[in-house]
Design a protein around this motif. Sequence first.
Motif, PDB file in Angstrom:
ATOM      1  N   CYS A 134     -40.412 -14.078  31.950  1.00 10.95           N
ATOM      2  CA  CYS A 134     -41.208 -13.390  30.932  1.00 10.95           C
ATOM      3  C   CYS A 134     -42.670 -13.813  31.052  1.00 10.95           C
ATOM      4  O   CYS A 134     -43.007 -14.709  31.834  1.00 10.95           O
ATOM      5  N   LEU A 135     -43.522 -13.180  30.285  1.00 10.75           N
ATOM      6  CA  LEU A 135     -44.902 -13.633  30.181  1.00 10.75           C
ATOM      7  C   LEU A 135     -44.917 -14.989  29.483  1.00 10.75           C
ATOM      8  O   LEU A 135     -44.089 -15.252  28.596  1.00 10.75           O
ATOM      9  N   ALA A 136     -45.848 -15.838  29.871  1.00 11.52           N
ATOM     10  CA  ALA A 136     -45.895 -17.196  29.319  1.00 11.52           C
ATOM     11  C   ALA A 136     -45.989 -17.190  27.794  1.00 11.52           C
ATOM     12  O   ALA A 136     -45.391 -18.037  27.124  1.00 11.52           O
ATOM     13  N   MET A 137     -46.730 -16.233  27.246  1.00 11.23           N
ATOM     14  CA  MET A 137     -46.905 -16.180  25.798  1.00 11.23           C
ATOM     15  C   MET A 137     -45.644 -15.729  25.070  1.00 11.23           C
ATOM     16  O   MET A 137     -45.572 -15.770  23.851  1.00 11.23           O
ATOM     17  N   GLN A 138     -44.629 -15.270  25.814  1.00 12.79           N
ATOM     18  CA  GLN A 138     -43.397 -14.786  25.209  1.00 12.79           C
ATOM     19  C   GLN A 138     -42.227 -15.753  25.375  1.00 12.79           C
ATOM     20  O   GLN A 138     -41.104 -15.426  25.003  1.00 12.79           O
ATOM     21  N   ILE A 139     -42.467 -16.936  25.943  1.00 12.08           N
ATOM     22  CA  ILE A 139     -41.378 -17.874  26.179  1.00 12.08           C
ATOM     23  C   ILE A 139     -40.716 -18.247  24.850  1.00 12.08           C
ATOM     24  O   ILE A 139     -41.374 -18.761  23.946  1.00 12.08           O
ATOM     25  N   PRO A 140     -39.404 -17.990  24.707  1.00 12.91           N
ATOM     26  CA  PRO A 140     -38.733 -18.412  23.474  1.00 12.91           C
ATOM     27  C   PRO A 140     -38.439 -19.905  23.514  1.00 12.91           C
ATOM     28  O   PRO A 140     -38.137 -20.461  24.577  1.00 12.91           O
ATOM     29  N   GLU A 141     -38.549 -20.559  22.367  1.00 13.02           N
ATOM     30  CA  GLU A 141     -38.232 -21.988  22.301  1.00 13.02           C
ATOM     31  C   GLU A 141     -36.754 -22.217  22.570  1.00 13.02           C
ATOM     32  O   GLU A 141     -36.364 -23.212  23.172  1.00 13.02           O
ATOM     33  N   PHE A 142     -35.907 -21.272  22.133  1.00 14.18           N
ATOM     34  CA  PHE A 142     -34.471 -21.309  22.404  1.00 14.18           C
ATOM     35  C   PHE A 142     -33.926 -19.902  22.192  1.00 14.18           C
ATOM     36  O   PHE A 142     -34.604 -19.029  21.639  1.00 14.18           O
ATOM     37  N   ILE A 143     -32.699 -19.685  22.639  1.00 19.12           N
ATOM     38  CA  ILE A 143     -32.004 -18.410  22.435  1.00 19.12           C
ATOM     39  C   ILE A 143     -30.757 -18.680  21.611  1.00 19.12           C
ATOM     40  O   ILE A 143     -29.952 -19.557  21.958  1.00 19.12           O
ATOM     41  N   THR A 144     -30.601 -17.945  20.524  1.00 16.39           N
ATOM     42  CA  THR A 144     -29.467 -18.158  19.620  1.00 16.39           C
ATOM     43  C   THR A 144     -28.252 -17.358  20.084  1.00 16.39           C
ATOM     44  O   THR A 144     -28.356 -16.185  20.441  1.00 16.39           O
ATOM     45  N   VAL A 145     -27.104 -18.027  20.090  1.00 19.66           N
ATOM     46  CA  VAL A 145     -25.830 -17.378  20.395  1.00 19.66           C
ATOM     47  C   VAL A 145     -24.975 -17.451  19.131  1.00 19.66           C
ATOM     48  O   VAL A 145     -24.484 -18.515  18.768  1.00 19.66           O
TER      49      VAL A 145
END
Length: 207
Positions: A134-145
């Motif tokens: 992704c774009l650097a500004m869009q990096i998620p801190e984590f992904i929820t499952v």
Amino acid sequence: MQFTAFERSKQGTGASRRLRNTGRTPGIVFGGTTAPAVIELDHNSLWFALQKEAFHAALLDMELNGNTEKVVLRNVQYHPFKPLVLHVDFQRVDENTRVRKKVPLHFINAENSPAVKQDKCLVNHAMTEVVVDCLAMQIPEFITVDLGNAVKGQSIHTNDLVLPAGVKVIVHGKPNPGIATLVEPKEEIIAAPVAAAAGDKKGKKKK
């Protein structure tokens, strides 16, 4: 997250060793339109920052020489057995920089799912993080499952992830690898020592 770095004037193995002896950690920041810069950081502050999940995945603000730059953590070298950071690498990023980063998975609501609550299943985690593009500004801190609706025997795959806009999961090998499975606990069957007891009886003789 924000941290402070300082310019490092001396380079080389000897200089880095002396730097570590003073409680500092050598590093480098590269990328963007600026030349790579050798830096140093306070070791204890860096060590505690590295214990935080967000420091590894999220966009960081690095203060250097009075200026603040957006960076991402790229590499950390640890001592083989001592609690010591030997070297750290950061990459400068902006709104146009595309990156690939490992992002942790946060599993929630498993205890409320039919699989766990009713069928006493166990959650078998095949993956605890994924690589995203992704774009650097869009990096998620984590992904929820969210496992709140999971049922017995169900498998959760990468295609089931709810991803933020512009974020893509990168996989290698299988096109849709499994992330977690809800499995029934195995029952242990303990056999009674019948054979041993029968043998004892046969061994007894009348006097």
